[in-house]
Write a protein that holds these residues in place. Structure first.
Motif, PDB file in Angstrom:
ATOM      1  N   LEU A   1      15.287  34.841  94.465  1.00 53.12           N
ATOM      2  CA  LEU A   1      16.883  34.118  94.505  1.00 53.12           C
ATOM      3  C   LEU A   1      18.270  34.281  94.451  1.00 53.12           C
ATOM      4  CD1 LEU A   1      14.752  30.620  92.940  1.00 53.12           C
ATOM      5  CD2 LEU A   1      14.886  31.344  95.262  1.00 53.12           C
ATOM      6  N   GLY A   2      18.471  33.468  95.477  1.00 54.38           N
ATOM      7  CA  GLY A   2      20.178  34.416  95.331  1.00 54.38           C
ATOM      8  C   GLY A   2      20.678  35.001  96.743  1.00 54.38           C
ATOM      9  N   PRO A   3      21.267  35.588  96.982  1.00 55.20           N
ATOM     10  CA  PRO A   3      22.182  37.361  97.493  1.00 55.20           C
ATOM     11  C   PRO A   3      21.262  38.681  97.518  1.00 55.20           C
ATOM     12  CG  PRO A   3      23.486  36.810  95.664  1.00 55.20           C
ATOM     13  CD  PRO A   3      22.847  35.948  95.370  1.00 55.20           C
ATOM     14  N   GLN A   4      20.884  38.780  98.123  1.00 51.87           N
ATOM     15  CA  GLN A   4      19.573  39.742  98.281  1.00 51.87           C
ATOM     16  C   GLN A   4      19.861  40.973  99.613  1.00 51.87           C
ATOM     17  OE1 GLN A   4      17.612  40.859  96.649  1.00 51.87           O
ATOM     18  NE2 GLN A   4      17.320  39.109  95.358  1.00 51.87           N
ATOM     19  N   GLN A   5      20.283  42.104  98.800  1.00 52.64           N
ATOM     20  CA  GLN A   5      20.725  43.318 100.353  1.00 52.64           C
ATOM     21  C   GLN A   5      19.671  43.871 100.623  1.00 52.64           C
ATOM     22  OE1 GLN A   5      23.043  46.632  98.967  1.00 52.64           O
ATOM     23  NE2 GLN A   5      25.093  46.030 100.572  1.00 52.64           N
ATOM     24  N   ASN A   6      20.355  43.586 102.257  1.00 57.61           N
ATOM     25  CA  ASN A   6      18.761  44.386 102.958  1.00 57.61           C
ATOM     26  C   ASN A   6      19.073  45.992 102.414  1.00 57.61           C
ATOM     27  OD1 ASN A   6      17.689  46.272 106.063  1.00 57.61           O
ATOM     28  ND2 ASN A   6      17.209  43.951 106.472  1.00 57.61           N
ATOM     29  N   TYR A   7      17.932  46.666 102.421  1.00 56.74           N
ATOM     30  CA  TYR A   7      17.926  48.332 102.292  1.00 56.74           C
ATOM     31  C   TYR A   7      18.081  48.684 102.817  1.00 56.74           C
ATOM     32  CZ  TYR A   7      14.212  45.797  99.330  1.00 56.74           C
ATOM     33  OH  TYR A   7      13.305  45.372  98.085  1.00 56.74           O
ATOM     34  N   GLN A   8      18.000  48.461 104.464  1.00 58.19           N
ATOM     35  CA  GLN A   8      18.438  49.893 105.183  1.00 58.19           C
ATOM     36  C   GLN A   8      20.196  49.512 105.940  1.00 58.19           C
ATOM     37  OE1 GLN A   8      15.583  48.888 106.305  1.00 58.19           O
ATOM     38  NE2 GLN A   8      14.630  50.153 104.760  1.00 58.19           N
ATOM     39  N   THR A   9      20.235  48.232 106.489  1.00 58.37           N
ATOM     40  CA  THR A   9      21.996  47.397 106.862  1.00 58.37           C
ATOM     41  C   THR A   9      22.075  46.931 106.476  1.00 58.37           C
ATOM     42  OG1 THR A   9      21.147  45.607 107.550  1.00 58.37           O
ATOM     43  CG2 THR A   9      20.837  46.139 108.919  1.00 58.37           C
ATOM     44  N   GLY A  10      22.240  47.607 104.879  1.00 59.56           N
ATOM     45  CA  GLY A  10      23.216  46.646 103.982  1.00 59.56           C
ATOM     46  C   GLY A  10      23.736  45.019 103.760  1.00 59.56           C
ATOM     47  N   GLU A  11      23.245  44.186 105.484  1.00 55.68           N
ATOM     48  CA  GLU A  11      23.783  42.796 105.257  1.00 55.68           C
ATOM     49  C   GLU A  11      23.006  42.537 103.985  1.00 55.68           C
ATOM     50  OE1 GLU A  11      22.410  39.292 109.089  1.00 55.68           O
ATOM     51  OE2 GLU A  11      21.252  41.367 108.763  1.00 55.68           O
ATOM     52  N   ILE A  12      23.293  41.136 103.801  1.00 58.38           N
ATOM     53  CA  ILE A  12      23.186  40.012 102.413  1.00 58.38           C
ATOM     54  C   ILE A  12      22.161  38.994 103.082  1.00 58.38           C
ATOM     55  CG2 ILE A  12      24.331  38.791 100.616  1.00 58.38           C
ATOM     56  CD1 ILE A  12      24.547  42.263 100.234  1.00 58.38           C
ATOM     57  N   HIS A  13      21.489  38.720 102.619  1.00 60.52           N
ATOM     58  CA  HIS A  13      21.049  36.926 102.551  1.00 60.52           C
ATOM     59  C   HIS A  13      21.129  36.023 101.516  1.00 60.52           C
ATOM     60  CE1 HIS A  13      19.309  39.254 106.234  1.00 60.52           C
ATOM     61  NE2 HIS A  13      19.010  40.533 105.459  1.00 60.52           N
ATOM     62  N   HIS A  14      21.066  34.961 101.730  1.00 63.41           N
ATOM     63  CA  HIS A  14      20.562  34.607 101.041  1.00 63.41           C
ATOM     64  C   HIS A  14      19.549  33.499 100.364  1.00 63.41           C
ATOM     65  CE1 HIS A  14      24.958  34.678  99.614  1.00 63.41           C
ATOM     66  NE2 HIS A  14      25.373  35.339 100.875  1.00 63.41           N
ATOM     67  N   ILE A  15      18.858  33.774  99.720  1.00 62.90           N
ATOM     68  CA  ILE A  15      17.388  32.482  99.086  1.00 62.90           C
ATOM     69  C   ILE A  15      17.356  32.025  99.035  1.00 62.90           C
ATOM     70  CG2 ILE A  15      14.884  33.987  99.824  1.00 62.90           C
ATOM     71  CD1 ILE A  15      16.421  35.605 101.314  1.00 62.90           C
ATOM     72  N   ASP A  16      16.967  31.282  98.875  1.00 60.35           N
ATOM     73  CA  ASP A  16      16.810  30.164  98.347  1.00 60.35           C
ATOM     74  C   ASP A  16      15.417  29.361  98.283  1.00 60.35           C
ATOM     75  OD1 ASP A  16      16.361  28.566 100.619  1.00 60.35           O
ATOM     76  OD2 ASP A  16      18.010  28.245 100.732  1.00 60.35           O
ATOM     77  N   ALA A  17      15.477  28.285  97.094  1.00 61.27           N
ATOM     78  CA  ALA A  17      13.414  27.435  97.138  1.00 61.27           C
ATOM     79  C   ALA A  17      12.940  27.395  98.695  1.00 61.27           C
ATOM     80  CB  ALA A  17      13.897  26.185  96.464  1.00 61.27           C
ATOM     81  N   SER A  18      13.752  27.107  99.541  1.00 56.22           N
ATOM     82  CA  SER A  18      12.833  26.785 100.283  1.00 56.22           C
ATOM     83  C   SER A  18      12.475  27.648 101.467  1.00 56.22           C
ATOM     84  CB  SER A  18      14.090  26.053 101.459  1.00 56.22           C
ATOM     85  OG  SER A  18      15.341  26.922 101.666  1.00 56.22           O
ATOM     86  N   PHE A  19      12.805  28.937 100.832  1.00 59.80           N
ATOM     87  CA  PHE A  19      12.501  30.064 101.842  1.00 59.80           C
ATOM     88  C   PHE A  19      10.564  30.166 101.303  1.00 59.80           C
ATOM     89  CE2 PHE A  19      11.064  34.527 102.674  1.00 59.80           C
ATOM     90  CZ  PHE A  19      12.205  34.945 103.344  1.00 59.80           C
ATOM     91  N   ALA A  20      10.238  29.755 100.003  1.00 55.44           N
ATOM     92  CA  ALA A  20       8.713  29.530  99.755  1.00 55.44           C
ATOM     93  C   ALA A  20       8.009  28.820 100.307  1.00 55.44           C
ATOM     94  CB  ALA A  20       8.469  29.801  98.449  1.00 55.44           C
ATOM     95  N   ASP A  21       8.994  27.368 100.640  1.00 51.13           N
ATOM     96  CA  ASP A  21       7.756  26.532 101.529  1.00 51.13           C
ATOM     97  C   ASP A  21       7.809  27.317 103.446  1.00 51.13           C
ATOM     98  OD1 ASP A  21       7.591  24.840  98.532  1.00 51.13           O
ATOM     99  OD2 ASP A  21      10.051  24.158  99.338  1.00 51.13           O
TER     100      ASP A  21
END
Length: 200
Positions: free
Chosen positions: A102-122
């Motif tokens: 949960l929270g900001p996560q960085q793509n291993y190759q591209t460096g792009e930041i993704h924001h993961i929240d609880a709805s991702f699991a659903d």
């Protein structure tokens, strides 16, 4: 001829080592036109929409090679559209693991930041599929996977073709050497009995 569809894992991309090895091998074999290796959108619903757009036109003549979360999506694709799947250290019930990310996560190759929240699991949960046509799946797992419990995949894909290697890690060490067998599996008629040792 069968189309190979390579699906990378969570926070990864077509720049990952296994994706690049697949691209290189298919190119060396003169099969580059038979490979699809997309950048999968981070959001599960967007990912499924893209996969539906790419895979539906193949009319079942495809094999999805799915790594980690890509294995989860690969199973959905086979249950939805037919074809085959090769699952590389696949994520089983990945929605149960999302709290770790949960929270900001960085793509291993591209460096792009993704924001993961609880709805991702659903959103992930609604695309879970249990393999129903067992002969269409081949599980490749290494017991040294430090991210996922390989035994969960062994149980989930029980009855499917399985190759379990001792040691290794989540990246699946030595993946490139399996590409000839993966391509042979992708092109084996469904009615044929499959012996991994004879896949050349």
């Amino acid at each position: 001829m069968t189309t190979l569809v390579y699906l990378h894992g969570f926070l990864s991309s077509p720049l990952s080592q296994k994706a690049q090895e697949t691209i290189a091998w298919m190119t060396e074999q003169g099969l580059a036109s038979q490979l699809i290796c997309p950048q999968i959108p981070m959001h599960p619903i967007a990912a499924i929409e893209l996969l539906r757009e790419l895979i539906a036109p193949l009319k079942g003549d495809f094999c999805v090679v799915g790594s980690s979360l890509g294995g989860f999506f690969a199973t959905w694709a086979v249950e939805e559209f037919g074809g085959r799947a090769v699952l590389i250290n696949p994520a089983v019930q990945p929605y149960a693991l999302i709290n770790q990310y949960l929270g900001p996560q960085q793509n291993y190759q591209t460096g792009e930041i993704h924001h993961i929240d609880a709805s991702f699991a659903d959103n992930l949960r609604q695309f879970e599929r249990k393999p129903s046509r067992l002969q269409r799946y081949w599980l490749l797992s290494q017991t040294g996977d430090e991210v996922l419990d390989y035994q969960a995949a062994v149980g989930y894909y029980q009855g499917c073709l399985q190759t379990i290697e001792s040691g290794g890690d989540h990246s699946f060490i030595g993946f490139a050497q399996w590409l000839p067998q993966i391509w042979a599996f992708a092109n084996t008629p469904f009615e044929n009995e499959i012996d991994v040792e004879n896949l050349k």
